[in-house]
Enzyme design. Sequence first.
Site, mmCIF file in Angstrom:
data_model
loop_
_atom_site.group_PDB
_atom_site.id
_atom_site.type_symbol
_atom_site.label_atom_id
_atom_site.label_comp_id
_atom_site.label_asym_id
_atom_site.label_seq_id
_atom_site.Cartn_x
_atom_site.Cartn_y
_atom_site.Cartn_z
ATOM 1 C CG ASP A 9 -1.676 1.233 1.443
ATOM 2 O OD1 ASP A 9 -2.266 1.719 0.465
ATOM 3 O OD2 ASP A 9 -1.699 1.773 2.580
ATOM 4 C CG LEU A 10 1.657 5.737 -1.754
ATOM 5 C CD1 LEU A 10 3.164 5.562 -1.929
ATOM 6 C CD2 LEU A 10 1.099 6.536 -2.938
ATOM 7 C CG ASP A 11 -1.802 7.496 0.593
ATOM 8 O OD1 ASP A 11 -0.855 8.218 0.247
ATOM 9 O OD2 ASP A 11 -2.849 7.400 -0.076
ATOM 10 C CB THR A 17 0.573 10.578 2.115
ATOM 11 O OG1 THR A 17 0.654 9.170 1.971
ATOM 12 C CG2 THR A 17 1.611 11.250 1.258
ATOM 13 C CE LYS A 45 -4.550 6.366 9.394
ATOM 14 N NZ LYS A 45 -3.676 5.887 10.469
ATOM 15 N N GLY A 46 -7.445 3.979 3.625
ATOM 16 C CA GLY A 46 -7.606 2.956 2.595
ATOM 17 C C GLY A 46 -8.888 3.101 1.788
ATOM 18 N NE ARG A 49 -9.538 12.422 -4.331
ATOM 19 C CZ ARG A 49 -9.066 12.696 -5.546
ATOM 20 N NH1 ARG A 49 -9.701 13.546 -6.339
ATOM 21 N NH2 ARG A 49 -7.956 12.143 -5.982
ATOM 22 C CB SER A 114 -2.240 2.980 -3.631
ATOM 23 O OG SER A 114 -2.791 4.177 -3.142
ATOM 24 C CB ALA A 115 -7.584 3.372 -2.101
ATOM 25 C CB SER A 116 -4.029 7.294 -3.529
ATOM 26 O OG SER A 116 -3.802 8.601 -3.993
ATOM 27 C CG ASN A 118 -3.646 12.446 -5.772
ATOM 28 O OD1 ASN A 118 -3.704 13.103 -6.816
ATOM 29 N ND2 ASN A 118 -4.553 12.584 -4.807
ATOM 30 C CE LYS A 145 -5.916 -0.728 -0.807
ATOM 31 N NZ LYS A 145 -4.736 -0.007 -0.300
ATOM 32 C CD GLU A 169 -3.663 -1.567 3.082
ATOM 33 O OE1 GLU A 169 -3.739 -0.696 3.978
ATOM 34 O OE2 GLU A 169 -4.004 -1.321 1.922
#
Length: 218
Positions: A9-11, A17, A45-46, A49, A114-116, A118, A145, A169
Site C-alpha cells: 500500500d502507499l499512504d 501521507t 484510511k484505505g 476519496r 493503493s486506493a489513491s 494520486n 478496499k 497495509e
Amino acid sequence: MQKKGFIFDLDGVIVNTAIYHYLAWKKIADQLEIPFSEIKNEQLKGVSRTDSLKKILSWKNLTVTKEIFNHLLEKKNNDYLHYISKMTENDILPNVVNTLKWLKNNNQQIALGSASKNAKIIIEKIQLTHFFETIIDGNSVTKTKPNPEVFLNAAKYLKLPPEKCIVFEDSVAGIQAANSGGMISIGIGDKKTLSDAHYNFKDFTEIKNEFLLKLINN
Ligand code: BG6
Ligand code: MG
C-alpha cells in the site's frame, strides 16, 4: 528460492501521507461542523476519496447536492496536493527502501496496490517507480478496499495466485481486502487497530530480512 508477490500500500506504509489526507478532510469536516478526530479517521484510511466523503457526511446525516459534493471532493484534493507538493525521497518512511532493495536483490516480485488516484504522482516524486512491476491505483479499480480488487489485479499482473502474495497495509479496510483476497496480510502501525492482520509491525524498522525469508519460503 520461491517467487512471491509483495504488494505495498502507499499512504501510511511507504510515506506518511496519511496525515495529509487527515488534515485535508479535517478542514472539510470543520467547515461542515461535523465532529472529526484521528480515531474517526481510521475509518477513512484505505477508503476512496468519494467513499470517504460519503462516510464523513453520514456521521451527521448530512445530504448535499451533487454539485456541492463534487466541490468538496475537489477542495479536499487541492488541499492534499498542496500538502504533498514538497515531498521528496526524504519523506520515505524508515527502512522501506532497504526492504524494497532486499526483495529486488532476492528476485521477488513487487507491486503497488493503493486506493489513491494520486499514487503515481507520489511514487514519482519520491523516486521509487523503478521498484514496482505494476502500480494498481484508484484510477484502475472499480471497487475499492475492503474489496480485494486492487490486490487481486496486482496478483494477476504478477501472474501469481493470491496465496503467493503478501500485502503491507496500514488500514483496517486494506487488511480486510488482503484477507478476503486470500493473501497474507501484514499490518503496519497500531497492532490493536489492525488486529485482523496475519502479522503486525509498528513500522519497517521492525521487519528483519529473516522474516522476509520466512515469508518467501513458507
Ligand atoms: C488511500 C488513503 O491510500 O487513498 C485514503 O488511505 C484516501 O485516505 C485514498 O482517501 C484515496 O486517495 P486520493 O489521493 O485518490 O484522494
Ligand atoms: Mg494506507
